[in-house]
Scaffold this motif. Sequence first.
Motif, PDB file in Angstrom:
ATOM      1  N   UNK A   1       0.720  -1.263  -0.166  1.00 34.55           N
ATOM      2  CA  UNK A   1      -0.466   0.095   0.257  1.00 34.55           C
ATOM      3  C   UNK A   1       0.672   1.321   0.003  1.00 34.55           C
ATOM      4  N   UNK A   2       1.634   0.922   0.649  1.00 41.68           N
ATOM      5  CA  UNK A   2       3.237   2.168   0.435  1.00 41.68           C
ATOM      6  C   UNK A   2       2.846   3.306   1.529  1.00 41.68           C
ATOM      7  N   UNK A   3       1.823   3.114   2.556  1.00 44.11           N
ATOM      8  CA  UNK A   3       1.307   4.966   2.869  1.00 44.11           C
ATOM      9  C   UNK A   3       1.211   5.112   4.366  1.00 44.11           C
ATOM     10  N   UNK A   4       1.913   2.913   4.627  1.00 42.63           N
ATOM     11  CA  UNK A   4       1.679   3.066   6.729  1.00 42.63           C
ATOM     12  C   UNK A   4       2.434   3.644   6.935  1.00 42.63           C
ATOM     13  N   UNK A   5       2.475   4.426   8.199  1.00 40.15           N
ATOM     14  CA  UNK A   5       3.132   5.050   9.394  1.00 40.15           C
ATOM     15  C   UNK A   5       4.165   4.287   9.010  1.00 40.15           C
TER      16      UNK A   5
ATOM     17  N   UNK B   1       5.472  -2.663  -8.169  1.00 41.59           N
ATOM     18  CA  UNK B   1       5.517  -4.092  -8.270  1.00 41.59           C
ATOM     19  C   UNK B   1       4.317  -4.493  -9.799  1.00 41.59           C
ATOM     20  N   UNK B   2       3.661  -3.156  -9.558  1.00 38.77           N
ATOM     21  CA  UNK B   2       2.227  -2.615 -10.677  1.00 38.77           C
ATOM     22  C   UNK B   2       1.336  -3.828 -10.488  1.00 38.77           C
ATOM     23  N   UNK B   3       0.827  -4.056  -8.972  1.00 45.04           N
ATOM     24  CA  UNK B   3      -0.621  -4.594  -8.376  1.00 45.04           C
ATOM     25  C   UNK B   3      -1.259  -3.220  -8.218  1.00 45.04           C
ATOM     26  N   UNK B   4      -2.539  -3.915  -8.417  1.00 47.35           N
ATOM     27  CA  UNK B   4      -4.023  -3.244  -8.461  1.00 47.35           C
ATOM     28  C   UNK B   4      -3.917  -3.227  -6.786  1.00 47.35           C
ATOM     29  N   UNK B   5      -4.761  -1.639  -6.773  1.00 51.52           N
ATOM     30  CA  UNK B   5      -5.481  -1.616  -5.014  1.00 51.52           C
ATOM     31  C   UNK B   5      -6.444  -2.894  -4.448  1.00 51.52           C
TER      32      UNK B   5
ATOM     33  N   UNK C   1       2.318   1.513  -6.480  1.00 55.61           N
ATOM     34  CA  UNK C   1       2.678   2.390  -7.050  1.00 55.61           C
ATOM     35  C   UNK C   1       0.812   3.254  -7.662  1.00 55.61           C
ATOM     36  N   UNK C   2      -0.119   2.390  -8.176  1.00 55.89           N
ATOM     37  CA  UNK C   2      -1.588   1.986  -8.371  1.00 55.89           C
ATOM     38  C   UNK C   2      -2.184   1.814  -6.814  1.00 55.89           C
ATOM     39  N   UNK C   3      -1.265   1.548  -5.909  1.00 52.65           N
ATOM     40  CA  UNK C   3      -2.180   1.469  -4.933  1.00 52.65           C
ATOM     41  C   UNK C   3      -2.387   2.228  -3.874  1.00 52.65           C
ATOM     42  N   UNK C   4      -1.054   3.132  -3.904  1.00 51.49           N
ATOM     43  CA  UNK C   4      -0.809   3.975  -3.068  1.00 51.49           C
ATOM     44  C   UNK C   4      -0.848   5.686  -3.644  1.00 51.49           C
ATOM     45  N   UNK C   5      -1.147   5.393  -4.770  1.00 49.72           N
ATOM     46  CA  UNK C   5      -2.055   6.466  -5.353  1.00 49.72           C
ATOM     47  C   UNK C   5      -3.185   6.751  -4.677  1.00 49.72           C
ATOM     48  N   UNK C   6      -3.750   5.833  -4.755  1.00 53.95           N
ATOM     49  CA  UNK C   6      -5.432   5.398  -5.018  1.00 53.95           C
ATOM     50  C   UNK C   6      -5.640   5.433  -3.668  1.00 53.95           C
ATOM     51  N   UNK C   7      -5.009   5.161  -2.907  1.00 51.61           N
ATOM     52  CA  UNK C   7      -5.269   5.768  -1.039  1.00 51.61           C
ATOM     53  C   UNK C   7      -4.200   6.836  -0.341  1.00 51.61           C
ATOM     54  N   UNK C   8      -3.834   7.650  -0.538  1.00 49.50           N
ATOM     55  CA  UNK C   8      -2.500   8.373   0.524  1.00 49.50           C
ATOM     56  C   UNK C   8      -3.876   9.295   0.503  1.00 49.50           C
TER      57      UNK C   8
END
Length: 242
Positions: free
Chosen positions: A117-121, A166-170, A143-150
Amino acid sequence: MTAVTDAYFSDLIGRLEALKASLAEPMAKAAEVVLEAALHDQRVYVFGTGHSHMLAEEVHYRAGGLAFTVPVLIGSAMLHEGAVISSVYERTQGLVRPVLERYGMQPGDVIIIASNSGVNAAPIEAADYGREIGAKVIAITSVAYSSAIANGRRRLADIADVVLDNGLPPGDAVLDLAGNGLKVGPVSTAVGATVLNAIFAEVASTLSKSGDAPVYLSANMPGAADVNQRLVKKYRPRNPHL
């Protein structure tokens, strides 16, 4: 093989094939960073929370793996001490820094941070700490996941020196269950382990051309006890998990 298992295999294989191209340059850069650390007898730390922590264990004391890797393991942010509370801890500011301080990370070291997810503390704090220490930071993230939920939050992808997208979906899971909107078949662990092992294999190949690559042998292979004992003796002082 059923339609569902075939779909999962096909999806994962397709993603790995695509990553061979999309990650060629960042993986080469990551290999350069890890190689530079190896040549100066530095350490490569691997950190993740939740299921991402498995990537830290994947490379630790691994047959065919490099001995200068160090897993950063925080029990409360993993799963075995309580899966539900671990999700709270990985979002808690201040958890990671005191743990990392005990690992003795030094300037010139590398820290690889896995966070889908790339956004957790916790992963953000780990990246900040690495940068402050003077270590190189490599991220394995979507990057797609973190961009969607940041929603205005800092992203691991914006902090790291090298980003392995890694190119994975949210949400990680890739297969739709017809009729109920559920998705199954997470792939981040398989993808992350493949990317990490490919990078370390590249580094080991380069090291072997100019000297002795510090690679562990499977305990059941001839000569493994002597090789592994020598490596453990060398690397134990800065790896508390050996």
